[in-house]
Design a protein around this motif. Structure first.
Motif, PDB file in Angstrom:
ATOM      1  N   GLY A 188      -1.709  -3.159 -15.077  1.00 47.40           N
ATOM      2  CA  GLY A 188      -1.737  -1.411 -16.014  1.00 47.40           C
ATOM      3  C   GLY A 188      -2.203  -0.742 -15.324  1.00 47.40           C
ATOM      4  N   PHE A 189      -2.481  -0.434 -14.226  1.00 49.67           N
ATOM      5  CA  PHE A 189      -2.800   1.147 -12.868  1.00 49.67           C
ATOM      6  C   PHE A 189      -1.777   2.117 -12.732  1.00 49.67           C
ATOM      7  CE2 PHE A 189      -6.475  -2.144 -12.850  1.00 49.67           C
ATOM      8  CZ  PHE A 189      -7.528  -1.447 -13.295  1.00 49.67           C
ATOM      9  N   GLY A 190      -1.091   1.626 -12.522  1.00 44.70           N
ATOM     10  CA  GLY A 190       0.726   2.333 -12.459  1.00 44.70           C
ATOM     11  C   GLY A 190      -0.016   2.899 -11.401  1.00 44.70           C
ATOM     12  N   LEU A 191       0.369   4.669 -11.499  1.00 40.83           N
ATOM     13  CA  LEU A 191       0.668   5.105 -10.463  1.00 40.83           C
ATOM     14  C   LEU A 191      -1.182   5.206  -9.615  1.00 40.83           C
ATOM     15  CD1 LEU A 191       3.154   8.184 -11.651  1.00 40.83           C
ATOM     16  CD2 LEU A 191       3.518   6.433  -9.519  1.00 40.83           C
ATOM     17  N   GLN A 192      -2.097   5.434  -9.727  1.00 42.11           N
ATOM     18  CA  GLN A 192      -3.860   4.817  -9.597  1.00 42.11           C
ATOM     19  C   GLN A 192      -3.925   4.089  -8.402  1.00 42.11           C
ATOM     20  OE1 GLN A 192      -5.541   4.392 -13.547  1.00 42.11           O
ATOM     21  NE2 GLN A 192      -6.681   5.208 -13.382  1.00 42.11           N
ATOM     22  N   THR A 193      -2.992   3.158  -8.543  1.00 39.81           N
ATOM     23  CA  THR A 193      -2.355   2.507  -7.451  1.00 39.81           C
ATOM     24  C   THR A 193      -2.950   3.169  -5.790  1.00 39.81           C
ATOM     25  OG1 THR A 193      -0.911   1.020  -8.817  1.00 39.81           O
ATOM     26  CG2 THR A 193      -0.897   0.319  -6.565  1.00 39.81           C
ATOM     27  N   GLY A 233      -8.788   3.259   0.286  1.00 40.82           N
ATOM     28  CA  GLY A 233      -9.594   2.110   1.055  1.00 40.82           C
ATOM     29  C   GLY A 233      -9.223   2.754   2.630  1.00 40.82           C
ATOM     30  N   LEU A 234      -7.737   3.431   2.672  1.00 42.70           N
ATOM     31  CA  LEU A 234      -7.382   3.769   3.896  1.00 42.70           C
ATOM     32  C   LEU A 234      -8.577   5.130   4.306  1.00 42.70           C
ATOM     33  CD1 LEU A 234      -3.495   4.000   3.514  1.00 42.70           C
ATOM     34  CD2 LEU A 234      -4.679   2.433   4.269  1.00 42.70           C
ATOM     35  N   LYS A 235      -8.184   5.891   3.794  1.00 41.55           N
ATOM     36  CA  LYS A 235      -9.834   7.006   4.078  1.00 41.55           C
ATOM     37  C   LYS A 235     -10.743   6.099   4.164  1.00 41.55           C
ATOM     38  CE  LYS A 235      -8.287  10.401   1.415  1.00 41.55           C
ATOM     39  NZ  LYS A 235      -8.662  12.075   0.694  1.00 41.55           N
ATOM     40  N   SER A 236     -11.245   5.171   4.036  1.00 45.34           N
ATOM     41  CA  SER A 236     -12.585   4.431   4.399  1.00 45.34           C
ATOM     42  C   SER A 236     -12.748   4.145   5.985  1.00 45.34           C
ATOM     43  CB  SER A 236     -13.152   3.578   2.822  1.00 45.34           C
ATOM     44  OG  SER A 236     -12.083   2.813   3.178  1.00 45.34           O
ATOM     45  N   LEU A 237     -11.398   3.559   5.991  1.00 44.78           N
ATOM     46  CA  LEU A 237     -11.095   2.794   7.328  1.00 44.78           C
ATOM     47  C   LEU A 237     -10.359   3.477   8.826  1.00 44.78           C
ATOM     48  CD1 LEU A 237      -9.558  -0.935   6.833  1.00 44.78           C
ATOM     49  CD2 LEU A 237     -12.251  -0.174   7.376  1.00 44.78           C
ATOM     50  N   ALA A 238     -10.638   4.162   7.969  1.00 45.33           N
ATOM     51  CA  ALA A 238      -9.783   4.818   9.149  1.00 45.33           C
ATOM     52  C   ALA A 238     -10.867   5.575  10.886  1.00 45.33           C
ATOM     53  CB  ALA A 238      -9.501   6.716   8.822  1.00 45.33           C
ATOM     54  N   PRO A 239     -11.767   5.359  10.450  1.00 47.47           N
ATOM     55  CA  PRO A 239     -12.498   5.385  11.579  1.00 47.47           C
ATOM     56  C   PRO A 239     -12.908   4.273  12.222  1.00 47.47           C
ATOM     57  CG  PRO A 239     -13.982   6.638  10.294  1.00 47.47           C
ATOM     58  CD  PRO A 239     -12.805   5.881   9.668  1.00 47.47           C
ATOM     59  N   VAL A 240     -12.677   3.522  11.281  1.00 48.14           N
ATOM     60  CA  VAL A 240     -12.354   1.710  12.302  1.00 48.14           C
ATOM     61  C   VAL A 240     -11.034   1.593  12.872  1.00 48.14           C
ATOM     62  CG1 VAL A 240     -12.882   0.090  11.777  1.00 48.14           C
ATOM     63  CG2 VAL A 240     -13.909   0.838  10.520  1.00 48.14           C
ATOM     64  N   VAL A 241     -10.053   2.051  12.061  1.00 50.00           N
ATOM     65  CA  VAL A 241      -8.597   2.108  12.579  1.00 50.00           C
ATOM     66  C   VAL A 241      -8.602   2.058  14.039  1.00 50.00           C
ATOM     67  CG1 VAL A 241      -6.777   2.508  12.671  1.00 50.00           C
ATOM     68  CG2 VAL A 241      -7.764   1.727  10.375  1.00 50.00           C
ATOM     69  N   GLY A 242      -9.624   4.172  14.044  1.00 55.61           N
ATOM     70  CA  GLY A 242      -9.498   4.038  15.237  1.00 55.61           C
ATOM     71  C   GLY A 242     -10.073   3.696  16.676  1.00 55.61           C
ATOM     72  N   ALA A 268      -5.939  -0.807   2.173  1.00 52.28           N
ATOM     73  CA  ALA A 268      -5.499  -0.583   0.967  1.00 52.28           C
ATOM     74  C   ALA A 268      -5.652  -2.160   0.167  1.00 52.28           C
ATOM     75  CB  ALA A 268      -3.677  -1.020   1.259  1.00 52.28           C
ATOM     76  N   PHE A 269      -5.834  -3.182   0.392  1.00 51.28           N
ATOM     77  CA  PHE A 269      -6.382  -4.389  -0.529  1.00 51.28           C
ATOM     78  C   PHE A 269      -8.186  -4.198  -0.499  1.00 51.28           C
ATOM     79  CE2 PHE A 269      -9.542  -7.706  -0.478  1.00 51.28           C
ATOM     80  CZ  PHE A 269      -8.267  -9.175  -1.180  1.00 51.28           C
ATOM     81  N   THR A 270      -8.599  -3.759  -0.116  1.00 52.34           N
ATOM     82  CA  THR A 270     -10.194  -2.808  -0.784  1.00 52.34           C
ATOM     83  C   THR A 270     -10.538  -2.162  -1.291  1.00 52.34           C
ATOM     84  OG1 THR A 270     -10.547  -1.655   1.620  1.00 52.34           O
ATOM     85  CG2 THR A 270     -11.066  -4.681   1.377  1.00 52.34           C
ATOM     86  N   GLY A 271      -9.459  -1.303  -0.836  1.00 53.46           N
ATOM     87  CA  GLY A 271      -9.360   0.097  -2.084  1.00 53.46           C
ATOM     88  C   GLY A 271      -9.033  -0.113  -3.347  1.00 53.46           C
ATOM     89  N   ILE A 272      -8.001  -1.294  -3.217  1.00 54.75           N
ATOM     90  CA  ILE A 272      -7.402  -1.691  -4.952  1.00 54.75           C
ATOM     91  C   ILE A 272      -8.001  -1.846  -5.694  1.00 54.75           C
ATOM     92  CG2 ILE A 272      -5.611  -2.917  -5.767  1.00 54.75           C
ATOM     93  CD1 ILE A 272      -3.508  -1.636  -3.743  1.00 54.75           C
ATOM     94  N   MET A 273      -8.798  -2.977  -4.787  1.00 56.68           N
ATOM     95  CA  MET A 273      -9.472  -4.036  -5.314  1.00 56.68           C
ATOM     96  C   MET A 273     -11.198  -3.304  -6.187  1.00 56.68           C
ATOM     97  SD  MET A 273      -8.872  -7.164  -5.309  1.00 56.68           S
ATOM     98  CE  MET A 273      -9.597  -8.115  -5.547  1.00 56.68           C
ATOM     99  N   GLN A 274     -11.630  -2.469  -5.233  1.00 66.26           N
ATOM    100  CA  GLN A 274     -12.944  -1.859  -5.322  1.00 66.26           C
ATOM    101  C   GLN A 274     -12.256  -0.417  -6.480  1.00 66.26           C
ATOM    102  OE1 GLN A 274     -14.265  -0.136  -1.475  1.00 66.26           O
ATOM    103  NE2 GLN A 274     -16.181  -1.996  -1.142  1.00 66.26           N
ATOM    104  N   GLY A 275     -11.098   0.297  -6.259  1.00 70.11           N
ATOM    105  CA  GLY A 275     -11.088   1.366  -7.184  1.00 70.11           C
ATOM    106  C   GLY A 275     -10.503   0.825  -8.961  1.00 70.11           C
ATOM    107  N   SER A 276      -9.701  -0.228  -8.470  1.00 75.12           N
ATOM    108  CA  SER A 276      -9.345  -0.989  -9.821  1.00 75.12           C
ATOM    109  C   SER A 276     -10.397  -1.738 -10.910  1.00 75.12           C
ATOM    110  CB  SER A 276      -8.022  -2.148  -9.725  1.00 75.12           C
ATOM    111  OG  SER A 276      -8.441  -2.800  -8.812  1.00 75.12           O
ATOM    112  N   GLY A 277     -11.534  -1.390  -9.905  1.00 76.04           N
ATOM    113  CA  GLY A 277     -12.347  -2.625 -10.563  1.00 76.04           C
ATOM    114  C   GLY A 277     -13.201  -4.219 -11.354  1.00 76.04           C
TER     115      GLY A 277
END
Length: 435
Positions: free
Chosen positions: A40-45, A52-61, A300-309
């Protein structure tokens, strides 16, 4: 409800990857997004994914430019003399080669960075494994075991455990020194066993003193045209500088910048022609793009799992299942489960979300928090991180060895879990944990 959704999400993700119904990239994106919409998180997803992407950006680079850098250095022939020296040192017997791989990874992982360990060890040893026809899964397992048993005071899990439990690092680490020695002995023993198994698979007589014949190393005319033997020492010094700067500067200078600058210098010196620079980048762009895609999918996976609680909810429910009369056994149980729990929790979620709650429950039952922290360090993102889909290093191992994630997990999981079990038993034998 949220905790159940989280468990189902993790279960479906692992099942999809291990059964090869989905590629890791597809599973890491589709499964959590569907779970978030069901929750039920809808657009919050979208916000969860972006975080999640922001947190991994330095690692990806870092990973992208590291792959390009080591690709260019390899094209220039820098690793050829090193591989030849390793061959002369460890010989051509798989047993010695696997143990040599383990020792090399142990040495490099002294800085506490799994990424650096894999980025140096695997490219250096992979050509040797390929020449001898050895299983690349063995290379992935040997490097993973060496990095996994390392929980030195400056490693991420140790620092997280110390911060979350408000305990000095020395209180956590010092009693575990003999336990880590036992773990290292297990790793070297496992490496020897893997090597012996490879010898049998390759048809080597166990009683023979000769090793597996080393195939002739032939390179194509195109590869010869790329070799720059006159730049060997320059490339070596450049590589040492890049890796040394990563270790010495720590968080002051992002590793991605060091690899970006190193790549530019390596291209300018080895391939000053602009067209050759473009060709070298194109040659390794596929591997870099594939790695970046998987890492961003993991974000994206970790961002959803953390952000959704979902992660926090799972932690709260799990703690409620601990019976009061089992209090004295909590460290032992946690020590045995800490490695598999790496498949369910990322390091920050576990050490800052789960561990304090477990420690509080244990403290109310008379178990010191330091024991809980030590139990977690026996496997949670130590022996567990090289196969966890929640850490970028796992995908780095698979990308560098070109081993499928499911194959790597199936092959390496028993070895890493075995190391965690052996260290837990050592804690009981040495009186660190009580039964």
């Amino acid at each position: 409800m949220l905790a159940l959704l989280g468990v189902l999400t993790i279960a479906v993700l692992l099942a999809a990857i291990l059964t090869k119904r989905m590629s890791p990239l597809v599973a890491l994106i589709i499964v959590p997004i569907v779970a978030s919409l069901i929750g039920g998180f809808g657009l919050q997803t979208g916000k969860f994914v972006l975080d999640g992407l922001k947190s991994l950006a330095p690692v990806v680079g870092m990973f992208v430019f590291a792959i390009l850098y080591f690709g260019v250095i390899t094209d220039a022939g820098t690793l050829d003399p090193i591989i030849e020296r390793i061959v002369r040192t460890v010989g051509t017997r798989p047993t010695r080669i696997v143990m040599g791989t383990t020792l090399l990874a142990l040495l490099i992982h002294l800085d506490g960075s799994g990424a650096v360990c894999f980025l140096v060890t695997i490219p250096a040893m992979l050509p040797l494994y390929d020449r001898l026809g050895m299983d690349r899964r063995v290379l992935a397992a040997a490097a993973s075991m060496a990095a996994g048993v390392n929980f030195l005071p400056w490693t991420g899990p140790m620092i997280r455990a110390s911060a979350s439990l408000h305990l000095p690092v020395a209180a956590l680490f010092n009693p575990l020194v003999p336990v880590q020695i036992v773990g290292l002995a297990f790793v070297l023993g496992a490496a020897y066993w893997l090597g012996r198994r490879e010898e049998k698979r390759l048809g080597l007589d166990a009683g023979s003193g000769s090793g597996v014949p080393l195939p002739q190393f032939a390179i194509t005319d195109e590869q010869k045209a790329l070799r720059r033997p006159r730049n060997f020492w320059f490339n070596i010094v450049l590589t040492v500088f890049v890796l040394g700067s990563m270790i010495a500067m720590g968080e002051k200078m992002p590793p991605a910048i060091m690899f970006m600058v190193g790549l530019c210098i390596a291209l300018l010196v080895n391939y000053p022609d602009v067209e050759m620079q473009r060709q070298r980048i194109d040659a390794h762009a596929r591997a870099a793009l594939m790695m970046a895609g998987i890492l961003l999918a993991a974000g994206a996976f970790t961002g959803i799992m953390q952000g959704s609680g979902m992660l926090k909810a799972m932690a709260g429910v799990a703690v409620g299942f601990v019976p009061a009369d089992m209090a004295a056994h909590i460290p032992v149980v946690l020590g045995l489960l800490s490695m598999p729990l790496s498949l369910l929790f990322d390091p920050d979620s576990f050490y800052f979300g789960v561990l304090p709650v477990v420690a509080e429950v244990a403290a109310q039952l008379g178990v010191p928090a330091v024991k809980i922290g030590q139990a977690a360090l026996l496997g949670q993102m130590t022996t567990g991180f090289p196969i966890s889909p929640l850490t970028p290093a796992t995908f780095l191992v698979c990308g560098l060895t070109r081993v499928d994630l499911a194959d790597h997990q199936k092959f390496t999981f028993p070895l890493l879990f075995g190391a965690s079990i052996v260290m837990t038993i050592a804690c009981v034998a040495l009186g660190i944990f009580s039964l």
